[in-house]
Scaffold this motif. Sequence first.
Motif, PDB file in Angstrom:
ATOM      1  N   ASP A   9      -7.999   1.766   7.932  1.00  0.00           N
ATOM      2  CA  ASP A   9      -8.459   1.004   6.768  1.00  0.00           C
ATOM      3  C   ASP A   9      -7.752   1.520   5.525  1.00  0.00           C
ATOM      4  N   TRP A  10      -7.011   0.618   4.869  1.00  0.00           N
ATOM      5  CA  TRP A  10      -6.260   1.032   3.690  1.00  0.00           C
ATOM      6  C   TRP A  10      -5.861  -0.222   2.937  1.00  0.00           C
ATOM      7  N   MET A  11      -4.864  -0.163   2.094  1.00  0.00           N
ATOM      8  CA  MET A  11      -4.458  -1.321   1.306  1.00  0.00           C
ATOM      9  C   MET A  11      -3.840  -2.392   2.204  1.00  0.00           C
ATOM     10  N   ALA A  12      -4.304  -3.628   2.029  1.00  0.00           N
ATOM     11  CA  ALA A  12      -3.870  -4.707   2.918  1.00  0.00           C
ATOM     12  C   ALA A  12      -2.359  -4.915   2.879  1.00  0.00           C
ATOM     13  N   GLU A  13      -1.722  -4.575   1.755  1.00  0.00           N
ATOM     14  CA  GLU A  13      -0.267  -4.742   1.648  1.00  0.00           C
ATOM     15  C   GLU A  13       0.495  -3.940   2.707  1.00  0.00           C
ATOM     16  N   CYS A  14      -0.148  -2.916   3.255  1.00  0.00           N
ATOM     17  CA  CYS A  14       0.534  -2.072   4.231  1.00  0.00           C
ATOM     18  C   CYS A  14       0.768  -2.787   5.559  1.00  0.00           C
ATOM     19  N   ALA A  15       0.174  -3.961   5.726  1.00  0.00           N
ATOM     20  CA  ALA A  15       0.522  -4.780   6.891  1.00  0.00           C
ATOM     21  C   ALA A  15       1.998  -5.150   6.855  1.00  0.00           C
ATOM     22  N   GLU A  16       2.604  -5.089   5.673  1.00  0.00           N
ATOM     23  CA  GLU A  16       4.018  -5.424   5.523  1.00  0.00           C
ATOM     24  C   GLU A  16       4.885  -4.205   5.207  1.00  0.00           C
ATOM     25  N   THR A  17       4.303  -3.017   5.299  1.00  0.00           N
ATOM     26  CA  THR A  17       5.097  -1.798   5.086  1.00  0.00           C
ATOM     27  C   THR A  17       5.093  -0.873   6.297  1.00  0.00           C
TER      28      THR A  17
END
Length: 372
Positions: free
Chosen positions: A137-145
């Motif tokens: 669980d973390w920042m949703a943007e990390c789905a693309e990092t």
Amino acid sequence: MTAAPFPFVSISGTPLERGRQYGQQAKDRVRRSVDLYAGRLATLGVLADDLKSIVAGYVPLIEAFDPNFVVEMKGIAEGANLPFEHVVLINARTEILARARRTQAARAEHSGDGCTGVVVLPERSATGELVHAQNWDWMAECAETAIVLRVKPDEGPSYQTFTEAGGLARSGMNDKGIAVTANYLESDRDFAGDGVPLALIRRMVLQQEHLAMAMRAVAGTRKSASNNIIVSHKDGFAVSFECAPDEAFNIYPENDLIVHANHWQSQTALLKLREQAHSSWSDSFYRDWRVRRILEKSDKIGVTEVKAALSDKFGYPYAVCRPPHRSSRGHVSATVATIVMRPAAGEMELAVLPADNPSFKSYPTYRDEIAA
């Protein structure tokens, strides 16, 4: 919100060679990682020269821990055509963001990872093999990092890790059957001094041939902040280390299960320090309880049951498996990934943003031939 499966990156060779290959193959995602955290620092008033100064304080700590980590990060920077300090930022982002907040006297903002970790020992497993899994669980943007990284060093075990692009490790397993996951804790001892970045401790676990040395890396390394690190071995052992910066408290499986979220469980730890995660992760208390309760319904637990428990929606959206939603502090939080590992088989499966995309992808492992 939909997302493509995490890219797969395979590297081999010396630390410098691996770093260069990594930076070249994952350049776009490494740059996204940098943009994400450099942007967070900018909101705290930390500029490029400030970052150089902060990183300069961590490099000696990292070199003392393992000088090859610095060499590898320099290779990543070279391969991705980025400044070295940007790669260090990715690998020490928890510590650097916390230091920036203290320096700038900014409004407190949670910087750690959520997460719910699970280990099923072979005695309880439906297939007789250990299962080690986690929701990150973390920042949703990390789905693309984030990426899946397979590594064949010139010396030592091969390993596979799910990590933010540019990071040396996060969750993973090696070809000796050792696996590791971690989730954030908070205590009144945090950030009183500098320690080895948490991500690099997990990397140290993955490069060990022996379980004893992997556990020593967790329990014996000074940290800046508290963390729960779960270490397991394919032959049927697991331990959950609740780590304060200067002390570790070990928790063994109950009924052949480990389940851990983001609050302290060790009664010894709670007598010695003060829990400070209540405001950050108040849902942790039922996430832990829900996963264990669901798993305990089965006499034998397989990958299917683990995935079902980690997809639980109780308390939605503040659930075990949380959809992208804006937190009270302004950023979009989510269960970025569910990771399921079977170290004996050398198999890793991941789902991206599983609350919205519950399908899993299997990744090639260190057992497969790695092209030079």
